[in-house]
Design a protein around this motif. Structure first.
Motif, PDB file in Angstrom:
ATOM      1  N   GLN A  17       0.834  -1.203   0.000  1.00 14.33           N
ATOM      2  CA  GLN A  17       0.000   0.000   0.000  1.00 14.33           C
ATOM      3  C   GLN A  17       0.872   1.259   0.000  1.00 14.33           C
ATOM      4  N   ASP A  18       1.943   1.242   0.772  1.00 15.01           N
ATOM      5  CA  ASP A  18       2.869   2.382   0.766  1.00 15.01           C
ATOM      6  C   ASP A  18       3.392   2.640  -0.641  1.00 15.01           C
ATOM      7  N   LEU A  19       3.808   1.594  -1.319  1.00 10.47           N
ATOM      8  CA  LEU A  19       4.349   1.743  -2.672  1.00 10.47           C
ATOM      9  C   LEU A  19       3.289   2.243  -3.644  1.00 10.47           C
ATOM     10  N   ARG A  20       2.069   1.706  -3.548  1.00  9.14           N
ATOM     11  CA  ARG A  20       0.993   2.156  -4.438  1.00  9.14           C
ATOM     12  C   ARG A  20       0.696   3.635  -4.247  1.00  9.14           C
ATOM     13  N   GLU A  21       0.812   4.112  -3.013  1.00  8.22           N
ATOM     14  CA  GLU A  21       0.501   5.507  -2.712  1.00  8.22           C
ATOM     15  C   GLU A  21       1.719   6.416  -2.812  1.00  8.22           C
ATOM     16  N   GLY A  22       2.844   5.867  -3.286  1.00  5.08           N
ATOM     17  CA  GLY A  22       4.039   6.673  -3.516  1.00  5.08           C
ATOM     18  C   GLY A  22       4.817   7.012  -2.251  1.00  5.08           C
ATOM     19  N   ARG A  23       4.549   6.310  -1.160  1.00  2.00           N
ATOM     20  CA  ARG A  23       5.272   6.562   0.088  1.00  2.00           C
ATOM     21  C   ARG A  23       6.517   5.680   0.150  1.00  2.00           C
ATOM     22  N   GLU A  24       7.548   6.209   0.745  1.00  4.43           N
ATOM     23  CA  GLU A  24       8.794   5.473   0.952  1.00  4.43           C
ATOM     24  C   GLU A  24       8.593   4.475   2.096  1.00  4.43           C
ATOM     25  N   PRO A  25       8.789   3.176   1.870  1.00  2.44           N
ATOM     26  CA  PRO A  25       8.520   2.179   2.912  1.00  2.44           C
ATOM     27  C   PRO A  25       9.683   1.916   3.864  1.00  2.44           C
ATOM     28  N   PHE A  26      10.782   2.635   3.717  1.00  2.00           N
ATOM     29  CA  PHE A  26      11.981   2.340   4.488  1.00  2.00           C
ATOM     30  C   PHE A  26      11.732   2.342   5.992  1.00  2.00           C
ATOM     31  N   SER A  27      11.053   3.371   6.514  1.00  2.00           N
ATOM     32  CA  SER A  27      10.852   3.453   7.963  1.00  2.00           C
ATOM     33  C   SER A  27       9.981   2.301   8.472  1.00  2.00           C
ATOM     34  N   CYS A  28       9.003   1.895   7.679  1.00  2.00           N
ATOM     35  CA  CYS A  28       8.147   0.776   8.050  1.00  2.00           C
ATOM     36  C   CYS A  28       8.959  -0.525   8.095  1.00  2.00           C
ATOM     37  N   ILE A  29       9.820  -0.704   7.122  1.00  2.78           N
ATOM     38  CA  ILE A  29      10.669  -1.895   7.062  1.00  2.78           C
ATOM     39  C   ILE A  29      11.633  -1.916   8.249  1.00  2.78           C
ATOM     40  N   MET A  30      12.238  -0.775   8.545  1.00  2.00           N
ATOM     41  CA  MET A  30      13.198  -0.729   9.641  1.00  2.00           C
ATOM     42  C   MET A  30      12.509  -0.933  10.998  1.00  2.00           C
ATOM     43  N   ALA A  31      11.280  -0.437  11.146  1.00  2.00           N
ATOM     44  CA  ALA A  31      10.534  -0.672  12.384  1.00  2.00           C
ATOM     45  C   ALA A  31      10.253  -2.160  12.557  1.00  2.00           C
ATOM     46  N   ALA A  32       9.879  -2.830  11.473  1.00  2.00           N
ATOM     47  CA  ALA A  32       9.626  -4.272  11.531  1.00  2.00           C
ATOM     48  C   ALA A  32      10.921  -5.025  11.818  1.00  2.00           C
ATOM     49  N   ARG A  33      12.019  -4.548  11.276  1.00  2.00           N
ATOM     50  CA  ARG A  33      13.325  -5.200  11.490  1.00  2.00           C
ATOM     51  C   ARG A  33      13.673  -5.245  12.974  1.00  2.00           C
ATOM     52  N   ARG A  34      13.320  -4.198  13.706  1.00  2.00           N
ATOM     53  CA  ARG A  34      13.620  -4.170  15.137  1.00  2.00           C
ATOM     54  C   ARG A  34      12.858  -5.247  15.912  1.00  2.00           C
ATOM     55  N   GLU A  35      11.801  -5.779  15.318  1.00  2.00           N
ATOM     56  CA  GLU A  35      10.998  -6.812  15.972  1.00  2.00           C
ATOM     57  C   GLU A  35      11.501  -8.228  15.700  1.00  2.00           C
ATOM     58  N   VAL A  36      12.450  -8.373  14.785  1.00  2.00           N
ATOM     59  CA  VAL A  36      12.954  -9.705  14.410  1.00  2.00           C
ATOM     60  C   VAL A  36      13.848 -10.243  15.526  1.00  2.00           C
ATOM     61  N   PRO A  37      13.530 -11.424  16.046  1.00  2.00           N
ATOM     62  CA  PRO A  37      14.375 -11.995  17.102  1.00  2.00           C
ATOM     63  C   PRO A  37      15.706 -12.487  16.525  1.00  2.00           C
TER      64      PRO A  37
END
Length: 88
Positions: A58-78
């Motif tokens: 959805q971020d990509l479809r709406e032209g938003r940069e997904p980097f911050s969302c990806i990095m936030a999810a990365r912090r949750e990876v055990p």
């Protein structure tokens, strides 16, 4: 991530390590779009609870940069887990 990148690179046919696909031979039969790549063995060995999924379509479809969302999810990876990013 390094192990996964090496696993993907080992399936590529390019000799210099980049992600280019081999050019089709002129005499080769035309093929349809490539199917999904086989899942790397490293992913098969992961426990389901060690995998964090993030969907940025959805971020990509709406032209938003997904980097911050990806990095936030990365912090949750055990430790020893994996991040699965859905882009298509």
């Amino acid at each position: 991530m390094d192990r996964l990148n090496r696993a993907v690179d080992s399936t590529d046919t390019a000799r210099d390590g980049d992600a280019r696909e081999a050019a089709p031979r002129p005499d080769a039969e035309p093929q349809g779009p490539p199917g999904p790549r086989p899942r790397p063995g490293e992913l098969e060995a992961l426990e389901a609870d060690g995998t964090v999924h993030v969907d940025v379509r959805q971020d990509l479809r709406e032209g938003r940069e997904p980097f911050s969302c990806i990095m936030a999810a990365r912090r949750e990876v055990p430790a020893g887990g994996a991040l699965v990013v859905r882009v298509l």
